[in-house]
Every structure is written in C-alpha cells, then in structure tokens.
Scaffold this motif. Structure first.
Motif, PDB file in Angstrom:
ATOM      1  N   LEU A   4       0.828  -1.199   0.000  1.00 42.12           N
ATOM      2  CA  LEU A   4       0.000   0.000   0.000  1.00 42.12           C
ATOM      3  C   LEU A   4       0.867   1.255   0.000  1.00 42.12           C
ATOM      4  CD1 LEU A   4      -2.597  -1.010   2.759  1.00 42.12           C
ATOM      5  CD2 LEU A   4      -2.829  -1.285   0.284  1.00 42.12           C
ATOM      6  N   LEU A   5       0.433   2.246  -0.771  1.00 44.70           N
ATOM      7  CA  LEU A   5       1.054   3.564  -0.721  1.00 44.70           C
ATOM      8  C   LEU A   5      -0.037   4.597  -0.481  1.00 44.70           C
ATOM      9  CD1 LEU A   5       3.440   5.551  -1.053  1.00 44.70           C
ATOM     10  CD2 LEU A   5       2.786   5.729  -3.461  1.00 44.70           C
ATOM     11  N   PHE A   6       0.136   5.395   0.580  1.00 46.59           N
ATOM     12  CA  PHE A   6      -0.781   6.488   0.880  1.00 46.59           C
ATOM     13  C   PHE A   6      -0.073   7.807   0.589  1.00 46.59           C
ATOM     14  CE2 PHE A   6      -2.203   3.141   3.920  1.00 46.59           C
ATOM     15  CZ  PHE A   6      -3.471   2.945   3.384  1.00 46.59           C
ATOM     16  N   LEU A   7      -0.632   8.609  -0.310  1.00 49.39           N
ATOM     17  CA  LEU A   7      -0.095   9.934  -0.599  1.00 49.39           C
ATOM     18  C   LEU A   7      -1.015  10.963   0.044  1.00 49.39           C
ATOM     19  CD1 LEU A   7       0.123   8.129  -3.545  1.00 49.39           C
ATOM     20  CD2 LEU A   7       1.698  10.012  -3.930  1.00 49.39           C
ATOM     21  N   ILE A   8      -0.498  11.696   1.017  1.00 48.64           N
ATOM     22  CA  ILE A   8      -1.312  12.649   1.768  1.00 48.64           C
ATOM     23  C   ILE A   8      -0.690  14.028   1.638  1.00 48.64           C
ATOM     24  CG2 ILE A   8      -2.299  13.222   4.011  1.00 48.64           C
ATOM     25  CD1 ILE A   8      -2.036  10.278   4.769  1.00 48.64           C
ATOM     26  N   ASP A   9      -1.456  14.954   1.111  1.00 47.99           N
ATOM     27  CA  ASP A   9      -0.968  16.293   0.806  1.00 47.99           C
ATOM     28  C   ASP A   9      -1.526  17.311   1.802  1.00 47.99           C
ATOM     29  OD1 ASP A   9       0.316  18.234  -1.142  1.00 47.99           O
ATOM     30  OD2 ASP A   9      -1.742  18.975  -1.137  1.00 47.99           O
ATOM     31  N   GLY A  10      -0.682  18.270   2.191  1.00 45.56           N
ATOM     32  CA  GLY A  10      -1.155  19.402   2.990  1.00 45.56           C
ATOM     33  C   GLY A  10      -1.357  19.104   4.465  1.00 45.56           C
ATOM     34  N   LEU A  11      -0.385  18.444   5.104  1.00 50.95           N
ATOM     35  CA  LEU A  11      -0.522  18.175   6.540  1.00 50.95           C
ATOM     36  C   LEU A  11      -0.732  19.459   7.337  1.00 50.95           C
ATOM     37  CD1 LEU A  11       2.200  15.437   7.257  1.00 50.95           C
ATOM     38  CD2 LEU A  11      -0.126  15.166   6.395  1.00 50.95           C
ATOM     39  N   ASP A  12      -0.166  20.574   6.845  1.00 50.35           N
ATOM     40  CA  ASP A  12      -0.314  21.849   7.550  1.00 50.35           C
ATOM     41  C   ASP A  12      -1.729  22.398   7.457  1.00 50.35           C
ATOM     42  OD1 ASP A  12       0.896  22.053   4.770  1.00 50.35           O
ATOM     43  OD2 ASP A  12       0.098  24.080   4.999  1.00 50.35           O
ATOM     44  N   GLU A  13      -2.594  21.800   6.628  1.00 53.05           N
ATOM     45  CA  GLU A  13      -3.979  22.251   6.526  1.00 53.05           C
ATOM     46  C   GLU A  13      -4.926  21.334   7.286  1.00 53.05           C
ATOM     47  OE1 GLU A  13      -5.376  23.888   2.877  1.00 53.05           O
ATOM     48  OE2 GLU A  13      -3.380  23.919   1.980  1.00 53.05           O
ATOM     49  N   PHE A  14      -4.364  20.378   8.009  1.00 55.40           N
ATOM     50  CA  PHE A  14      -5.131  19.512   8.900  1.00 55.40           C
ATOM     51  C   PHE A  14      -5.680  20.349  10.042  1.00 55.40           C
ATOM     52  CE2 PHE A  14      -4.822  16.313  12.513  1.00 55.40           C
ATOM     53  CZ  PHE A  14      -5.972  15.635  12.169  1.00 55.40           C
ATOM     54  N   ASP A  15      -6.978  20.217  10.334  1.00 54.77           N
ATOM     55  CA  ASP A  15      -7.654  21.131  11.256  1.00 54.77           C
ATOM     56  C   ASP A  15      -7.722  20.603  12.686  1.00 54.77           C
ATOM     57  OD1 ASP A  15      -8.855  23.624  11.585  1.00 54.77           O
ATOM     58  OD2 ASP A  15     -10.877  22.776  11.492  1.00 54.77           O
ATOM     59  N   GLU A  16      -6.991  19.534  12.976  1.00 56.86           N
ATOM     60  CA  GLU A  16      -7.042  18.949  14.318  1.00 56.86           C
ATOM     61  C   GLU A  16      -5.625  18.839  14.870  1.00 56.86           C
ATOM     62  OE1 GLU A  16      -9.178  15.320  13.646  1.00 56.86           O
ATOM     63  OE2 GLU A  16     -10.931  16.361  12.830  1.00 56.86           O
ATOM     64  N   ASP A  17      -5.447  18.073  15.946  1.00 53.77           N
ATOM     65  CA  ASP A  17      -4.149  17.959  16.600  1.00 53.77           C
ATOM     66  C   ASP A  17      -3.162  17.216  15.685  1.00 53.77           C
ATOM     67  OD1 ASP A  17      -1.989  17.704  18.241  1.00 53.77           O
ATOM     68  OD2 ASP A  17      -2.985  16.469  19.761  1.00 53.77           O
ATOM     69  N   PRO A  18      -2.088  17.874  15.235  1.00 57.58           N
ATOM     70  CA  PRO A  18      -1.140  17.191  14.345  1.00 57.58           C
ATOM     71  C   PRO A  18      -0.456  15.997  14.998  1.00 57.58           C
ATOM     72  CG  PRO A  18      -0.294  19.339  15.028  1.00 57.58           C
ATOM     73  CD  PRO A  18      -1.710  19.277  15.469  1.00 57.58           C
ATOM     74  N   GLU A  19      -0.317  16.013  16.314  1.00 59.38           N
ATOM     75  CA  GLU A  19       0.303  14.879  17.012  1.00 59.38           C
ATOM     76  C   GLU A  19      -0.509  13.601  16.787  1.00 59.38           C
ATOM     77  OE1 GLU A  19       3.062  14.571  18.467  1.00 59.38           O
ATOM     78  OE2 GLU A  19       3.750  16.514  19.223  1.00 59.38           O
ATOM     79  N   ASP A  20      -1.830  13.741  16.753  1.00 62.21           N
ATOM     80  CA  ASP A  20      -2.694  12.577  16.540  1.00 62.21           C
ATOM     81  C   ASP A  20      -2.494  12.023  15.134  1.00 62.21           C
ATOM     82  OD1 ASP A  20      -4.579  10.728  17.349  1.00 62.21           O
ATOM     83  OD2 ASP A  20      -6.267  11.905  16.626  1.00 62.21           O
ATOM     84  N   LEU A  21      -2.367  12.918  14.168  1.00 64.38           N
ATOM     85  CA  LEU A  21      -2.134  12.494  12.785  1.00 64.38           C
ATOM     86  C   LEU A  21      -0.775  11.807  12.649  1.00 64.38           C
ATOM     87  CD1 LEU A  21      -3.124  12.546   9.834  1.00 64.38           C
ATOM     88  CD2 LEU A  21      -2.001  14.767   9.602  1.00 64.38           C
ATOM     89  N   ILE A  22       0.240  12.374  13.271  1.00 67.26           N
ATOM     90  CA  ILE A  22       1.584  11.803  13.230  1.00 67.26           C
ATOM     91  C   ILE A  22       1.583  10.409  13.866  1.00 67.26           C
ATOM     92  CG2 ILE A  22       3.917  12.032  14.186  1.00 67.26           C
ATOM     93  CD1 ILE A  22       3.462  15.120  13.927  1.00 67.26           C
ATOM     94  N   GLY A  23       0.889  10.284  15.004  1.00 69.32           N
ATOM     95  CA  GLY A  23       0.801   8.985  15.675  1.00 69.32           C
ATOM     96  C   GLY A  23       0.120   7.939  14.807  1.00 69.32           C
ATOM     97  N   MET A  24      -0.923   8.340  14.082  1.00 69.72           N
ATOM     98  CA  MET A  24      -1.630   7.419  13.203  1.00 69.72           C
ATOM     99  C   MET A  24      -0.711   6.918  12.089  1.00 69.72           C
ATOM    100  SD  MET A  24      -3.158   7.193   9.985  1.00 69.72           S
ATOM    101  CE  MET A  24      -3.368   8.903   9.506  1.00 69.72           C
ATOM    102  N   VAL A  25       0.073   7.836  11.501  1.00 70.35           N
ATOM    103  CA  VAL A  25       0.993   7.446  10.425  1.00 70.35           C
ATOM    104  C   VAL A  25       2.039   6.472  10.951  1.00 70.35           C
ATOM    105  CG1 VAL A  25       2.784   8.289   8.856  1.00 70.35           C
ATOM    106  CG2 VAL A  25       0.644   9.569   9.104  1.00 70.35           C
TER     107      VAL A  25
END
Length: 336
Positions: free
Chosen positions: A119-140
């Motif tokens: 699997l390859l996930f391409l995710i653009d614009g992490l800086d436009e994520f509207d919630e806690d970036p730590e949660d997104l980083i942890g998920m990745v």
C-alpha cells in the motif's frame, strides 16, 4: 503530490518494490488525500481522510471489506438476509463511521495478511489539517509499524517544525521555484562575482517562502526584474525585504503596484468575477448565497470572462477564424 501520483515513474518504481520485497509479487494499491483548510469538515479532518483512504483501497479490493470491517459486514449481511426473507426493498444503513472505528479499520488493514498487499498512501497538505497534528503523526507511525514493510506513506507539508521533527529522518525533499532565477544570465554573473552572498539570498527566499510556491514565483519575478535593471546585491536584498511574507499583504502589494493604464481593465475583471460568484456589496450576502441564482449554478469560465471584458468583440469573425491558444497572461486586445 498530484504530479507524483499521476507520473508513470512512480508506479514503475512502486511495482518494482511490490514485486521484489516480501511478500513478493504482492498487488499494489495507491490511495490519496488532499487536506484543504478552506473546504468542508471532511476535507480537513482525520475522519474524512481515513474514510477517503479506506474507500479507495477497499474499492480496489472489495474482498478486504469483511476483514477490515468485520462487525459492520456481519451486521449489513444479516440485514441483507433479513430483507430477502421479508422481500423488502430497502436496506437500512448503519451510521458507524466514527473516528475510533476508522482508526481501528486502518490498523486492521495494515496488519492483515490474508490478502497480501503493498500500500502507498499519498497525503498532501498536513499543515492544513484542522485537528491535533500529534494525533495524525501517531496514526501514520502506527500504521507503518503495523504494516511491517508493506506500507509506505508520501507526505507533504509546509516546513512546520513538528513535521520536520517527526519525519525528518526519512527520505525527503524541499521544493522551491528558483530554477528560473538560477538559469538567468544576470543571476549567473552575480553568482560568479559574489557566490557566498548570492547563495545566502537564495536560502533566505526558501526560508521565507515556507513552501508557498506562489510567494516564491512572485519574489523571483521581482528579483529578476532587478537583475535586468543591474541592481546590485544590496538592492536585491532590499527588494526581498520589501515584499510581504504573508500572501494577503502580498496581494495588496501587487494591486497597489498595478500600472495606472491597466486599473480600469483590472477593475472590470474583479467586478465581473465578484458578480459571477453571487457576491455584491450592495445586496445581502446571505440572500444571494441561499438563492439559486444563475450565477451560482453556472461558474464563470475563462472564455466567458474573456468575452465579458473584450470590447468590440466580433463573434462572427472569431467563429470563422482558425482557433488559437488563449493566453492567460494576455489582455483581451492581445488575443488573436
């Protein structure tokens, strides 16, 4: 990110990885998500991202659905059988797309081995994520760990410290729009005469841009203009300092510096675009946007804008003429 997704070389290299790394000869699935902070809640949230990514993967391999969503699958299948027994036409939908369920589904997808996949996930614009970036980083990070070499992420963001600290040890590249300036003859002469100062100027542009390509494009255009005017290094630094760092003040700076001869033309364009979007300062904003006006149903196209601002336009002659390219940078009287 869109270029990376569309480019055939990306798929070529990924297929090589999928075929030659354990488990070998695995099918390859790609999924993308583009965060957009001006969009809907789904377009800037983790739940929206997970729904989009999971949908794309499961659409490519529907056999994964019972594995990734076993409880939902069982409930839907049970309702389907019940509907068949009762001979009813409708199948009630389950409202189960909660963030917790979606996170568990992605984790299950990453860990499953019944259907070997890469699997390859391409995710653009992490800086436009509207919630806690730590949660997104942890998920990745958790997804990568669960995948055990079967999953890769390609992420993009402005150079925020939190993302650089979290992903800086992985392969990365920083984009800038400086190729045009480096190829300029005047810049090359300047670089030969003052190599250290010239390099500092380039680094300052990259630092101030923070990944905003439009800002770099405008700055480079201004600096190239100065080089053509034989500005010395102190003048170029001055130009760089005078350009606002944020985009909104930069737009104001650009509008203020429009040559007077073009102001009437620019005013017409702004007014036409403004009216086409259903926004008029002389009327009520909410009334317009809540109505179903023709302007709301039919977005303004480039050709419509051209026809609206072109004076003395001869439609009959235009239809008879051989079609040519419509240049975005040209004034209406410059089109053939």
């Amino acid at each position: 990110m869109k270029h990376l997704f569309d480019d055939e070389r990306t798929k070529k290299y990924l297929l090589h990885w999928a075929r030659n790394n354990p488990p070998v000869d695995s099918p390859l699935h790609l999924a993308t998500f583009f965060f957009w902070n001006s969009g809907t809640a789904e377009q800037k949230s983790q739940a929206g991202m997970l729904r989009a990514l999971l949908h794309q993967i499961l659409d490519q391999s529907p056999g994964l659905v019972p594995i990734v969503f076993p409880d939902i699958w069982a409930a839907v299948y049970s309702r389907f059988l019940d509907r068949e027994r009762r001979k009813t036409k409708s199948l009630p939908m389950l409202n189960t797309w909660k963030l917790q369920n979606l996170k568990l589904a992605l984790k299950t997808l990453a860990k499953q081995t019944q259907m070997p996949l890469k699997l390859l996930f391409l995710i653009d614009g992490l800086d436009e994520f509207d919630e806690d970036p730590e949660d997104l980083i942890g998920m990745v990070r958790e997804t990568i760990a669960c995948g055990k070499g079967r999953i890769r992420f390609c992420l993009s963001s402005r150079p925020w410290v939190i993302f650089e600290d979290s992903f800086g040890q992985f392969a990365n590249l920083k984009m800038s729009n400086l190729g045009k300036m480096r190829a300029n003859t005047a810049f090359q002469r300047l670089a030969e005469a003052e190599p250290e100062t010239t390099d500092q100027l380039v680094q300052e542009i990259v630092h101030k841009a923070e990944g905003v390509f439009l800002w770099v494009r405008i700055v480079v255009k201004s600096l190239l203009s100065g080089m053509r005017n034989l500005d010395d290094m102190s003048d170029l630094w001055r130009r760089l300092e005078l350009l606002p760092k944020e985009l909104e003040p930069l737009y104001e700076h650009l509008v203020v510096n429009i040559e007077p001869v073009y102001l009437e033309w620019v005013s017409k364009v702004f007014r036409i675009v403004q009216t086409s979007r259903g926004f008029d300062y002389t009327t009520n904003y909410l009334e317009i946007h809540q109505s179903r006006s023709p302007a709301r149903r039919n977005p303004l196209t480039l050709i419509a804008l051209h026809l609206a601002i072109a004076e003395n336009f001869d439609l009959k002659a235009a239809r008879a003429a051989k079609p040519g390219p419509l240049r975005l940078d040209a004034k209406p009287w410059q089109h053939n």
